[in-house]
Design an enzyme around this catalytic site. Sequence first.
Site, short mmCIF file in Angstrom:
data_model
loop_
_atom_site.label_atom_id
_atom_site.label_comp_id
_atom_site.label_asym_id
_atom_site.label_seq_id
_atom_site.Cartn_x
_atom_site.Cartn_y
_atom_site.Cartn_z
N HIS A 1 19.03 102.58 33.47
CA HIS A 1 18.59 103.13 32.31
C HIS A 1 18.46 104.45 32.00
O HIS A 1 18.25 105.09 30.82
CB HIS A 1 17.11 102.66 31.93
N LYS B 1 23.25 87.65 24.45
CA LYS B 1 24.57 87.23 25.09
C LYS B 1 24.39 87.01 26.41
O LYS B 1 25.04 86.17 27.01
CB LYS B 1 25.24 88.81 24.90
N ASP B 2 23.59 87.77 27.05
CA ASP B 2 23.21 87.54 28.59
C ASP B 2 22.53 86.12 28.76
O ASP B 2 22.93 85.58 29.52
CB ASP B 2 22.35 88.38 29.44
N GLU C 1 29.34 82.09 57.01
CA GLU C 1 29.43 81.48 55.57
C GLU C 1 30.33 82.35 54.86
O GLU C 1 30.98 83.36 55.22
CB GLU C 1 27.99 81.83 55.07
N SER D 1 24.64 101.98 30.63
CA SER D 1 25.61 100.99 30.96
C SER D 1 26.97 101.95 30.67
O SER D 1 27.29 102.54 29.75
CB SER D 1 25.81 99.89 30.19
#
Lengths: 171, 432, 219
Positions: free
Chosen positions: B208, B235-236, B279, B212
Amino acid sequence: MASDKDLDSPDRRDFLGKVTTAVGAVGVAGACVPFISSMNPSKDVTSKSTSLVDLASIPKGKTHTIEWQGKPVFVTHRSDETIADMQDVSTEIDPQADADRIQKPEWLVVVGLCTHLGCVPNRNEEGWICPCHGSIYDNSGRVVRGPAPSNLIVPHYEFVDEKTIIVGKKV
Amino acid sequence: MIKKVFAWVDERFPLDEMIKHELTEYPVPRNLNYMWSFGFLAMFILIVQLVSGIFLAMHYKADVGMAFDSIQHIMREVNYGWLIRYLHSTGASAFFALIFIHIGRTLYYGSYRRPRELLWWTGLLLLLLLMATAFMGYLLPWGQMSFWGAQVITALFGVTPFIGESVVIWLRGDFVVGDATLTRFFALHYLFPFIICVAVAIHLVALHWVKSSNPSGITLHAKDNIPFHPYFTVKDLFGLGVFLIIFFGFVFFAPEFWIMPENNVPADPMVTPPHIVPEWYFLPFYAILRSIPDPLGGVVAMAMSILIFLAMPWLDRSNVPGGAKFRPGYRIMVYVWFVDLMVLGYVGAQAPEGIFVLLGRIATFVYFGLFLLLPFISKREERRSRVQGLPREAERLIREEQEELLRSEHYLRRENDEKELKNIRKRLEDES
Amino acid sequence: MRRLLVLLSAVAMFATAQGVMASAAGALKMVDIDSSEQARQRGAEIVVGTCMMCHSLKYIKFADLKEIGMKEEQITALLEDQDIDDRMLSLTPIEIRKESYGKVPPDLSLMAVARQKGPQHIYTLLTDYYYKSAEQEETDNHLFPGIKMPDVLAYADAESDDERAEIEAQAHDVASFLVWASDPSAESRRTIGKYVILYLIILTTLLYLLKRRVWSKLH
């Protein structure tokens, strides 16, 4: 920034938004169910929710303490004099007729936890006396002297046959 | 009423200001694609892991005699225990899938570049914490793979010069992986998520602060930024819906897909399963470990395979802004690297015999080779771009950004803000 | 979008890699295992009557067999000394079993998920016995050479195709029962799963519409 104004537009809180929020909220609530439910007793615990008691092994005048759901339960084989004694005793703290506390007069079944703070009372001739604060119960499990506020609890039990009872209900 | 409550709170806590600053007025480039949703998804799955983990811990017993049985108790007797356990086991794989895509996006779009280096490094720290947490969590079911995986990985610390053996015994608290190991792994598996949460908070503060990145890799003109809420919340959340359909598809219809059959056999220190594999999310690194013949070298190479990412901001010496979009050379490198990683993953799952040894070595060589080539490729590519010019879209974005920077320089000169001015001058220099 | 697909396929590849690597075991007979209650009940009877001579199923109680539709009388008919609330443990003393086989035969509760392609593995193992020589003295197993477990369904002794088919049906029922035993919640899991996925599709569609509406305000 391009569109601060759009934020405050009144149609932001319109039907589609409300429906989506509601549907989402239902999902979140639904997702809580398994987690909350997982804290309830598991299957292996609930399968132990009843206890069988063999009455034939308890001689007249004796009390056996059996375990039911992790708690002590007193099963007393009462003599005829005791039964007779219990008929006319009128207790003041939590009055109750002996007949309302038993299914068969010679068998008294009570949860062995003092109704005051949950200590296990000790057996004596007259009934029980709690070691913690001295509450006294008679041979019907009724409280004779405080601080206990009520009589010993009679659990749910059924006679499977003459000499066997099952304490508790299947969960 | 609600207004009054908020007013009361706002007088004592900057709630309204925080919501404005982090959500409703937090500017986000409008051109972000769905690749930018994976950070949010990773945070969501972190919460799933925290919650399901805490509820599992209410029923799990960290004791070699009881651990395996307590998992079966959860699966068979606890109400919805199977659901909570499958959420947690599937969630672990989902977490890595999301994080790998998140990191892949960062590499592809060059989001690690100035001024996001700290964001990138905290992200890598999170990856390491996640790997440690997953590794320790994997011991807890106390199956054959759990046991032998922990046995092999703790044994790796034996390559420590001089004190190797005592380090291994110290880690295990026993001569082999045993009760002490299981109990401490459980304690740490419960502790690490707290550290992860703190690291996530730092990661978010850094995000922040620098804001972005975006697919063009060029800081967008202010008019091309839109508030996070409602645009990116919705959107997320849509992205989350799509992810959950896949995730719950596995949880409800193929949960065993993520659990190796060998781990349904209780741990037996006397018998090693014929084929030990970690894994899937550790496979590429495992392949690198095995492709170096020297044990110490292997461990160092495995550690380096992740730590080398820390150097990305320095290795990438190009001044052409943005990530792979405007940089053909870098783009090819990233694709080669993705393919190489898949080859390594495949090799990691195979027994180290025959062709796979060679293939693993080649892939390891390519893996590190790409990092070492990066400074040269990025410099050459920059020279070429200077000669040929950037794509028109990039030119436009850069021009717009510079105009804005110039405007703010003009403004700042009036205000006499020397420090800010120096920052902006530096950016203008960098980008020209 | 294309990049997303590339990345997702990468992840899928890693995931399948671990599936591929372990399936290299001996040739399994790839039969489909029925999940009907009848098959499971028949399997339960064989498991209790035969397998439990040596194996236990410690995570299952006899009473749990009600979940595959068995009546209380059917279950009590299977019991010897045990109570219906007891776990399904072998009655043969552990020392004797250990002595006969060198180690305690493995618990069967999780057998169907403890091997790659577990159900087929169980089926194949039970129907892969053969006599080592014409004298018909010693049996061995194609899938598991040198196995200590005897040919309990007498597959090697079968003389006709009919007999073999009968034993194969038994092996199938055992596998079917053990699939249930390995994960008794599987059925309710899939039922709940259908509703969850349906719900998520509705929610996601709504979110998609909402997203389009919110974003349409941008010019």
